[in-house]
Enzyme design. Structure first.
Site, PDB file in Angstrom:
ATOM      1  N   GLY A  16     -42.274 131.675  38.420  1.00 49.12           N
ATOM      2  CA  GLY A  16     -41.659 130.993  37.273  1.00 49.12           C
ATOM      3  C   GLY A  16     -42.253 129.609  37.075  1.00 49.12           C
ATOM      4  CE1 TYR A 166     -29.598 132.967  34.718  1.00 46.36           C
ATOM      5  CE2 TYR A 166     -27.522 131.802  35.038  1.00 46.36           C
ATOM      6  CZ  TYR A 166     -28.904 131.819  35.066  1.00 46.36           C
ATOM      7  OH  TYR A 166     -29.594 130.690  35.437  1.00 46.36           O
TER       8      TYR A 166
END
Ligand code: NAD
Length: 258
Positions: A16, A166
């Site tokens: 990321g 999430y």
């Protein structure tokens, strides 16, 4: 301001790393002397991150007569794919001549929807990227004396409207981290989680400004976080200064939800 060189010579893999928190982590670890493998499914963005990194990581693996290696490198990866992660680790090893001893899992996605409307695909995708895949990367990257850092979220502890998938993935990150900590301690590998609150990044660009304002108003420290706030804690957990810390979840929230 941190002292320079706490990670001198270490190879640090950051997933990321093309954006937001991951990019700030790459910058921070490079300033500490690490040679950084910036991995992301956005390979061009990972290359941009590398372009902005402090070049002090050294070139210890350049061969005699060969052109000098840049200390840092960008790699394309889909962390939700086991073969892609396996290939990444082989490429990192080949490029740096050593496996990473620091691994920071920052890759993450959101697919927000209220639970009753949430599709199976969006549930599984968020788990796949935020949780399952990072587990593979963590285990595969484990190097003796290493430090594994997983970016979770305060939402994994407190829940959040529209973020069932999430929140589940981020709660899972903490359980995974503690289990990795127990299983890998005998190899000298520490595993910790960092739980950001609300940090201003491209991910939060999707959150309506009114909602962000509301959260900022709830933060005892009176502001949303910056990616660097999270990166500072990752650098500490990556370094020997945290050598007796494993299985911990460190909240970086400005006091939100304490
Ligand atoms: P971001 O969207 O700026 O960065 C996420 C990065 O992950 C992007 O570069 C993206 O390309 C990459 N990525 C996504 N899926 C991938 C995949 N399958 N393979 C490889 N790379 C992939 O987001 P951010 O805010 O910097 O978030 C970083 C981490 O921090 C995430 O895990 C996120 O859940 C977590 N987090 C963020 C906040 C916040 O407020 N921004 C709060 C808590 C936790």
């Amino acid at each position: 301001m941190a002292s320079a060189g706490r990670l001198g010579g270490a190879v640090a893999l950051v997933t990321g790393g093309a954006s937001g928190i991951g990019r700030a982590v790459c910058a921070r670890l490079a300033r500490e002397g690490a040679r950084v493998a910036v991995a992301d499914r956005d390979e061009a963005g990972a290359g941009d991150t590398v372009g902005g990194l402090h070049a002090g990581g050294g070139t210890p693996h350049a061969k005699m007569g060969s052109p000098p290696h840049r200390p840092h490198a960008a790699f394309g990866v889909d962390v939700a794919s086991a073969p892609s992660v396996t290939q990444l680790l082989a490429r990192v090893q080949e490029h740096f001549g050593a496996p990473p001893s620091v691994c920071v899992g920052c890759a993450g996605v959101t697919r927000d929807e209220f639970l009753l409307r949430l599709g199976e695909g969006d549930f599984q995708e968020v788990l796949g990227v935020n949780l399952t895949a990072v587990a593979r990367a963590l285990v595969a990257a484990g190097a003796p004396g290493g430090s594994i850092i997983h970016v979770g979220s305060i939402v994994g502890k407190v829940g959040n409207l529209g973020q069932a998938n999430y929140a589940a993935s981020k709660a899972g990150v903490e359980g995974l981290t503690r289990t990795c900590a127990k299983e890998l301690a005998k190899f000298g590998i520490r595993c910790n989680a960092v739980l950001p609150g609300f940090i201003v990044t491209p991910m939060t660009d999707k959150v309506p400004p009114k909602v962000l304002e509301k959260f900022a108003g709830m933060v005892p420290m009176g502001r949303l976080g910056d990616p660097e706030d999270v990166a500072d804690v990752c650098a500490f957990l990556a370094s020997e200064e945290s050598s007796y810390i494993t299985g911990a979840s460190v909240e970086v929230t400005g006091g939100l939800f304490m």
